[in-house]
Write an enzyme that holds these catalytic residues in place. Structure first.
Site, PDB file in Angstrom:
ATOM      1  N   ARG A 152     -31.968 -74.098  46.632  1.00  0.00           N
ATOM      2  CA  ARG A 152     -33.173 -73.643  45.935  1.00  0.00           C
ATOM      3  C   ARG A 152     -34.322 -74.647  45.973  1.00  0.00           C
ATOM      4  O   ARG A 152     -35.481 -74.260  45.831  1.00  0.00           O
ATOM      5  CB  ARG A 152     -32.830 -73.287  44.485  1.00  0.00           C
ATOM      6  N   ASP A 203     -38.189 -65.534  28.615  1.00  0.00           N
ATOM      7  CA  ASP A 203     -37.403 -66.327  29.558  1.00  0.00           C
ATOM      8  C   ASP A 203     -38.085 -67.678  29.718  1.00  0.00           C
ATOM      9  O   ASP A 203     -39.291 -67.812  29.461  1.00  0.00           O
ATOM     10  CB  ASP A 203     -37.297 -65.612  30.910  1.00  0.00           C
TER      11      ASP A 203
END
Length: 269
Positions: free
Chosen positions: A37, A139
């Site tokens: 990532r 979030d």
């Protein structure tokens, strides 16, 4: 750029970084995830090692990049109507509450890219009709929240949406949007999203009838779980409901709620 490898020492720095920022305990097995990532961020800055990238994050000069790293390391896969029994429970509750005068509020506390929040909204829209209701999704990742607000999903990701809900609440894409569906505006007007880090003192969110906090605590150690759960439960109305993932438990975590069904808890009066 070829995929740069990460040393054990470098990986430990990112483990500490994501724990300090988000309270997430990242297992050693997540080393490939970190490599996969973040390697594009090394390429973006022309860096030769993950250690150099960590120094960049630690310099205090790139707050947007710190958020980017957090986004990349905390995003978890989700889908519509995951763990369907929670939505069956919500449906029964919504039918019981459909004639109330007060606003019915549900919080998707780790909403990721929005599938959970919109799944909740579909159930409420179907069951509560004219009753006022709203869903808030939060979030830590700004990137996934942007996608949630866009409300555009591949048909594959929406495969668990019941057919009647798909017809009623979704619009199938055509042309350049072939293979996608858009959540209908009538539903989106009831759903809002904002960035919230559950590992910090929470902003003023108001009180909720139901809170979903699912498949997140598995990344926290017990002390972080206690702190996060206490913050979240403080935002649940008396006799309100708290739903966690089926693989999670509140044993030794909180006495403020009592189990009423598998992974479903109720707050006291």
């Amino acid at each position: 750029m070829s995929l740069q490898s990460i040393t054990d020492a470098e990986f430990m720095k990112f483990q500490r970084f994501i724990y300090e920022v988000a309270g997430i305990s990242m297992a050693d097995a997540k080393k490939p995830l970190v490599t996969g990532r973040l390697h594009k961020r090394l390429a973006h800055y022309g860096l030769d090692s993950f250690g150099q990238y960590f120094q960049l994050l630690s310099s205090g000069q790139y707050p947007d990049e710190v958020q980017m790293a957090v986004d990349l390391l905390t995003t978890n896969e989700t889908y519509f109507f995951r763990e369907i029994k929670h939505f069956e429970f919500l449906r029964k509750l919504a039918l019981q509450e459909r004639d109330r005068s007060a606003m019915f509020r549900v919080w998707s506390a780790a909403s990721s890219s929005g599938e959970e929040a919109y799944s909740i909204a579909m159930v409420l829209a179907d069951c509560m009709q004219s009753t006022q209701w709203e869903v808030m999704g939060t979030d830590i990742s700004t990137r996934v929240l942007e996608g949630a607000r866009r409300a555009l999903y591949t048909l594959e990701r929406a495969r668990h949406v019941p057919d009647n809900y798909r017809k009623k609440f979704c619009r199938k894409g055509t042309g350049q949007y072939e293979g996608y569906l858009l959540i209908d505006r009538s539903l989106r007007t009831h759903v809002s999203f904002r960035q919230v880090n559950l590992n910090n003192t929470l902003p003023e969110l108001g009180q909720f009838d139901v809170v979903f906090l699912r498949n997140v605590m598995i990344y926290f150690n017990n002390e972080t779980k206690r702190q996060v759960v206490a913050r979240v439960i403080a935002n649940i109305k008396p006799k309100g409901y708290f739903m966690i993932g089926h693989s999670e438990s509140l044993n030794d975590i909180s006495q403020a709620v009592q189990m009423v069904a598998p992974s479903v808890y109720r707050k006291g009066a």
